[in-house]
Scaffold this motif. Structure first.
Motif, PDB file in Angstrom:
ATOM      1  N   ASP A 123      51.555  43.374  44.297  1.00 20.91           N
ATOM      2  CA  ASP A 123      51.754  44.821  44.374  1.00 20.91           C
ATOM      3  C   ASP A 123      50.500  45.407  45.023  1.00 20.91           C
ATOM      4  O   ASP A 123      49.524  44.697  45.268  1.00 20.91           O
ATOM      5  CB  ASP A 123      52.033  45.457  43.001  1.00 20.91           C
ATOM      6  N   ASN A 124      50.545  46.661  45.333  1.00 19.48           N
ATOM      7  CA  ASN A 124      49.387  47.337  45.935  1.00 19.48           C
ATOM      8  C   ASN A 124      48.930  46.648  47.233  1.00 19.48           C
ATOM      9  O   ASN A 124      49.710  45.964  47.882  1.00 19.48           O
ATOM     10  CB  ASN A 124      48.233  47.415  44.929  1.00 19.48           C
ATOM     11  N   PHE A 125      47.653  46.829  47.539  1.00 22.38           N
ATOM     12  CA  PHE A 125      47.145  46.353  48.839  1.00 22.38           C
ATOM     13  C   PHE A 125      46.064  45.277  48.722  1.00 22.38           C
ATOM     14  O   PHE A 125      45.561  44.802  49.727  1.00 22.38           O
ATOM     15  CB  PHE A 125      46.557  47.543  49.616  1.00 22.38           C
ATOM     16  N   GLY A 126      45.680  44.937  47.505  1.00 17.77           N
ATOM     17  CA  GLY A 126      44.529  44.054  47.327  1.00 17.77           C
ATOM     18  C   GLY A 126      44.749  42.639  47.847  1.00 17.77           C
ATOM     19  O   GLY A 126      43.859  42.058  48.473  1.00 17.77           O
ATOM     20  N   ASP A 127      45.937  42.059  47.599  1.00 13.34           N
ATOM     21  CA  ASP A 127      46.172  40.668  48.005  1.00 13.34           C
ATOM     22  C   ASP A 127      46.082  40.540  49.523  1.00 13.34           C
ATOM     23  O   ASP A 127      45.336  39.712  50.048  1.00 13.34           O
ATOM     24  CB  ASP A 127      47.556  40.198  47.529  1.00 13.34           C
ATOM     25  N   LEU A 159      47.757  48.873  56.137  1.00 13.69           N
ATOM     26  CA  LEU A 159      46.306  48.785  56.311  1.00 13.69           C
ATOM     27  C   LEU A 159      45.887  48.226  57.662  1.00 13.69           C
ATOM     28  O   LEU A 159      44.688  48.177  57.969  1.00 13.69           O
ATOM     29  CB  LEU A 159      45.601  48.078  55.145  1.00 13.69           C
ATOM     30  N   PHE A 197      39.889  56.832  45.438  1.00 18.51           N
ATOM     31  CA  PHE A 197      40.964  55.836  45.569  1.00 18.51           C
ATOM     32  C   PHE A 197      41.080  55.172  44.203  1.00 18.51           C
ATOM     33  O   PHE A 197      40.171  54.444  43.781  1.00 18.51           O
ATOM     34  CB  PHE A 197      40.582  54.813  46.648  1.00 18.51           C
ATOM     35  N   TYR A 216      44.037  54.320  40.600  1.00 20.19           N
ATOM     36  CA  TYR A 216      45.402  54.355  40.077  1.00 20.19           C
ATOM     37  C   TYR A 216      45.565  55.697  39.365  1.00 20.19           C
ATOM     38  O   TYR A 216      44.613  56.468  39.270  1.00 20.19           O
ATOM     39  CB  TYR A 216      45.607  53.181  39.106  1.00 20.19           C
ATOM     40  N   PHE A 262      46.637  57.582  54.772  1.00 23.76           N
ATOM     41  CA  PHE A 262      46.140  56.231  54.509  1.00 23.76           C
ATOM     42  C   PHE A 262      45.658  55.667  55.840  1.00 23.76           C
ATOM     43  O   PHE A 262      46.335  55.760  56.856  1.00 23.76           O
ATOM     44  CB  PHE A 262      47.287  55.373  53.941  1.00 23.76           C
ATOM     45  N   MET A 263      44.444  55.130  55.861  1.00 22.45           N
ATOM     46  CA  MET A 263      43.868  54.716  57.158  1.00 22.45           C
ATOM     47  C   MET A 263      43.767  53.203  57.246  1.00 22.45           C
ATOM     48  O   MET A 263      43.933  52.515  56.233  1.00 22.45           O
ATOM     49  CB  MET A 263      42.500  55.372  57.344  1.00 22.45           C
ATOM     50  N   GLN A 289      41.919  49.485  57.607  1.00 21.86           N
ATOM     51  CA  GLN A 289      40.778  48.978  56.823  1.00 21.86           C
ATOM     52  C   GLN A 289      39.433  49.336  57.416  1.00 21.86           C
ATOM     53  O   GLN A 289      38.486  49.635  56.695  1.00 21.86           O
ATOM     54  CB  GLN A 289      40.880  47.453  56.702  1.00 21.86           C
ATOM     55  N   ARG A 294      38.924  50.943  43.506  1.00 19.65           N
ATOM     56  CA  ARG A 294      39.788  50.305  42.504  1.00 19.65           C
ATOM     57  C   ARG A 294      39.985  48.822  42.841  1.00 19.65           C
ATOM     58  O   ARG A 294      39.516  48.345  43.890  1.00 19.65           O
ATOM     59  CB  ARG A 294      41.136  51.036  42.450  1.00 19.65           C
ATOM     60  N   GLY A 295      40.744  48.125  41.966  1.00 19.55           N
ATOM     61  CA  GLY A 295      41.181  46.762  42.261  1.00 19.55           C
ATOM     62  C   GLY A 295      40.046  45.817  42.552  1.00 19.55           C
ATOM     63  O   GLY A 295      39.107  45.675  41.773  1.00 19.55           O
ATOM     64  N   GLU A 296      40.107  45.184  43.724  1.00 23.72           N
ATOM     65  CA  GLU A 296      39.110  44.169  44.074  1.00 23.72           C
ATOM     66  C   GLU A 296      38.430  44.476  45.409  1.00 23.72           C
ATOM     67  O   GLU A 296      37.226  44.398  45.556  1.00 23.72           O
ATOM     68  CB  GLU A 296      39.810  42.800  44.144  1.00 23.72           C
ATOM     69  N   GLU A 297      39.251  44.828  46.389  1.00 17.36           N
ATOM     70  CA  GLU A 297      38.735  44.890  47.756  1.00 17.36           C
ATOM     71  C   GLU A 297      37.871  46.121  48.013  1.00 17.36           C
ATOM     72  O   GLU A 297      36.748  46.003  48.511  1.00 17.36           O
ATOM     73  CB  GLU A 297      39.948  44.882  48.696  1.00 17.36           C
ATOM     74  N   SER A 298      38.387  47.300  47.664  1.00 17.75           N
ATOM     75  CA  SER A 298      37.594  48.518  47.889  1.00 17.75           C
ATOM     76  C   SER A 298      36.354  48.483  46.989  1.00 17.75           C
ATOM     77  O   SER A 298      35.279  48.981  47.367  1.00 17.75           O
ATOM     78  CB  SER A 298      38.431  49.770  47.614  1.00 17.75           C
TER      79      SER A 298
HETATM   80  C1  LIG Z   1      42.522  54.018  50.529  1.00 17.22           C
HETATM   81  C2  LIG Z   1      42.654  52.922  51.561  1.00 17.22           C
HETATM   82  C3  LIG Z   1      42.509  51.595  51.203  1.00 17.22           C
HETATM   83  N1  LIG Z   1      42.616  50.627  52.144  1.00 17.22           N
HETATM   84  C4  LIG Z   1      42.488  49.210  51.800  1.00 17.22           C
HETATM   85  C5  LIG Z   1      41.188  48.750  51.230  1.00 17.22           C
HETATM   86  C6  LIG Z   1      41.627  47.465  50.526  1.00 17.22           C
HETATM   87  O1  LIG Z   1      41.678  46.417  51.474  1.00 17.22           O
HETATM   88  C7  LIG Z   1      43.029  47.781  50.048  1.00 17.22           C
HETATM   89  C8  LIG Z   1      43.093  48.123  48.581  1.00 17.22           C
HETATM   90  O2  LIG Z   1      42.865  46.985  47.795  1.00 17.22           O
HETATM   91  P1  LIG Z   1      42.095  47.074  46.413  1.00 17.22           P
HETATM   92  O3  LIG Z   1      40.941  47.934  46.583  1.00 17.22           O
HETATM   93  O4  LIG Z   1      41.864  45.691  45.945  1.00 17.22           O
HETATM   94  O5  LIG Z   1      43.079  47.845  45.433  1.00 17.22           O
HETATM   95  P2  LIG Z   1      44.637  47.573  45.076  1.00 17.22           P
HETATM   96  O6  LIG Z   1      44.900  48.216  43.783  1.00 17.22           O
HETATM   97  O7  LIG Z   1      45.455  48.043  46.201  1.00 17.22           O
HETATM   98  O8  LIG Z   1      44.767  46.028  44.926  1.00 17.22           O
HETATM   99  C9  LIG Z   1      44.888  45.365  43.686  1.00 17.22           C
HETATM  100  O9  LIG Z   1      46.063  44.624  43.826  1.00 17.22           O
HETATM  101  C10 LIG Z   1      46.364  43.833  42.704  1.00 17.22           C
HETATM  102  C11 LIG Z   1      47.660  43.117  42.960  1.00 17.22           C
HETATM  103  C12 LIG Z   1      45.244  42.868  42.421  1.00 17.22           C
HETATM  104  O10 LIG Z   1      45.540  42.119  41.313  1.00 17.22           O
HETATM  105  C13 LIG Z   1      43.990  43.654  42.189  1.00 17.22           C
HETATM  106  O11 LIG Z   1      42.922  42.770  41.935  1.00 17.22           O
HETATM  107  C14 LIG Z   1      43.703  44.508  43.388  1.00 17.22           C
HETATM  108  O12 LIG Z   1      43.329  43.702  44.464  1.00 17.22           O
HETATM  109  O13 LIG Z   1      43.476  48.885  50.809  1.00 17.22           O
HETATM  110  C15 LIG Z   1      42.862  50.947  53.469  1.00 17.22           C
HETATM  111  O14 LIG Z   1      42.927  50.039  54.325  1.00 17.22           O
HETATM  112  N2  LIG Z   1      43.042  52.253  53.821  1.00 17.22           N
HETATM  113  C16 LIG Z   1      42.958  53.264  52.916  1.00 17.22           C
HETATM  114  O15 LIG Z   1      43.147  54.442  53.278  1.00 17.22           O
END
Ligand SMILES: Cc1cn([C@H]2C[C@H](O)[C@@H](COP(=O)(O)OP(=O)(O)O[C@H]3O[C@@H](C)[C@H](O)[C@@H](O)[C@H]3O)O2)c(=O)[nH]c1=O
Length: 376
Positions: free
Chosen positions: A15-19, A51, A190, A192, A250-251, A253, A269-273
């Protein structure tokens, strides 16, 4: 290491964008800095497109930024196995690919999620036997005997130049932001959904100097709208007291890195940001990915213990209070946000020292490359 090696990275978007965020950074860095030929298999190109907009979600195969991107779909077509296979976050490789691996015997790495917990050091580089192969568990981390953090040379350069006021003005213009004084306190949001948001926005609106808060589209939108009494659209500015909220689309990376780099405070949040703001040496408040039974709070505390080990008392106190307020709003003390804002200059110094400490551990991509070169 033999630069002609083919690396295959497998990414399943949970879910989300971290993976995909982590896998895409890793793929690009292996290509750019290590000259490795990378194929990235991804099961969800729509999240990926958000992203990295030049990724076309309709294509099964395409090359972007020098990386061959392939849609991971069922049934999984027969393919030649890479000499290095990175299975991101235990995503379970396709059965027929695994069968082909038994014959080809690649270096097989399971890239794990980031954690500051003590046990990570014991598990990093552990191997488990699978079908006559060895699968190595590679753990990112904050200490010397872990895999390190995912950071690249361009990010460090950005961290060294972005405090310069001309660069700041240029980046603000590139981000398409028109209403923003460079003397404002700049912050980005940024996270949840978070019940502590109204308290934070209230505190920012009462700060002793103007604050510009950048809000990219996402899961904070409803909370922001609730506090404002209206929706904040991308491209809009709304002012309340000392606080100007600046809605952003949303921009990609790279642009997001730039946004983090020009801000004085980042909510991540998460891991990457979370890692990006640290390696940009920027003050931040982390919204950790919530897990069942409050497991994430243990992870948060483990990180704070490491992060604040050498911090001055006032910095420690301010960051602990803000982090707890943000992740455990039931514990919020009204003063947390004022304390944090007051300590920002000292926190910025601490963030710079922490960046240097993390750089000394090497970067995750180079550490994986180094590990692999010792295996062949
Ligand atoms: C706000 C924003 C973020 N991003 C990018 C930055 C990061 O690469 C990504 C967001 O990832 P994260 O910061 O990790 O937050 P996330 O909440 O999206 O990802 C999470 O997903 C779960 C499934 C994992 O278990 C978590 O550990 C975590 O990685 O989005 C953009 O490219 N443009 C944007 O405008």
């Amino acid at each position: 290491m033999n630069r002609n090696l083919q690396w295959h990275i497998f990414c399943r978007v949970i879910d989300n964008f971290g993976d995909i965020g982590v896998c895409w950074r890793l793929a690009r860095q292996l290509t750019n800095e290590h000259n490795i030929q990378v194929t990235l298999w991804v099961d969800d190109l729509i999240s990926f497109h958000a992203l990295w907009p030049s990724v076309d979600h309709r294509l099964t195969s395409q090359t972007c930024a020098g990386v061959l991107i392939k849609r991971w779909q069922k049934p999984f077509a027969e393919t030649v196995v890479g000499q290095v296979v990175v299975e991101a976050f235990g995503c379970e490789l396709p059965t027929n690919y695994l069968q082909a691996m038994v014959r080809a015997k690649p270096i097989w790495i399971n890239l794990e999620y980031l954690s500051a917990e003590e046990w990570v050091k014991d598990y990093h580089l552990n191997q488990s036997p699978v079908r006559g192969m060895r699968k190595t568990f590679f753990f990112p981390g904050f200490e010397a005997d872990t895999g390190g953090l995912l950071w690249d040379q361009a990010l460090i350069q950005l961290s060294q130049t972005s405090n310069d006021s001309d660069t700041k003005v240029r980046i603000v213009a590139e981000l398409g932001i028109t209403h923003c004084a460079s003397t404002d306190l700049l912050a980005s949001l940024f996270s949840y959904e978070n019940t502590a948001l109204p308290e934070l926005l209230e505190a920012l609106s009462q700060h002793n100097k103007p604050v510009t808060l950048f809000v990219p589209e996402g899961r904070m939108a409803a909370g922001v709208a609730h506090w404002l009494g209206r929706q904040l659209l991308a491209g809009e500015q709304v002012r309340k007291g000392q606080l100007t909220l600046n809605g952003l689309a949303f921009m990609d990376q790279s642009r997001y890195d730039q946004l983090l780099a020009i801000c004085d405070l980042n909510f991540v949040r998460g891991e990457e940001s979370f890692v990006r703001t640290q390696m940009l040496a920027k003050p931040f408040v982390w919204h950790i990915y919530p897990q069942q039974e409050e497991v994430h709070i243990l992870k948060l505390e483990a990180f704070l213990e490491l992060y604040l080990a050498d911090a001055p008392e006032a910095v420690k106190h301010a960051i602990l209070a803000a982090s707890r307020a943000w992740n455990q709003p039931q514990l919020t003390s009204k003063n947390s946000w004022h304390l944090l804002l007051e300590q920002l200059p000292a926190i910025a110094l601490h963030a710079r020292r922490w960046q240097a400490k993390q750089m000394a551990n090497g970067d995750l991509a180079s550490n994986i490359v180094h590990f692999c070169s010792n295996q062949v």
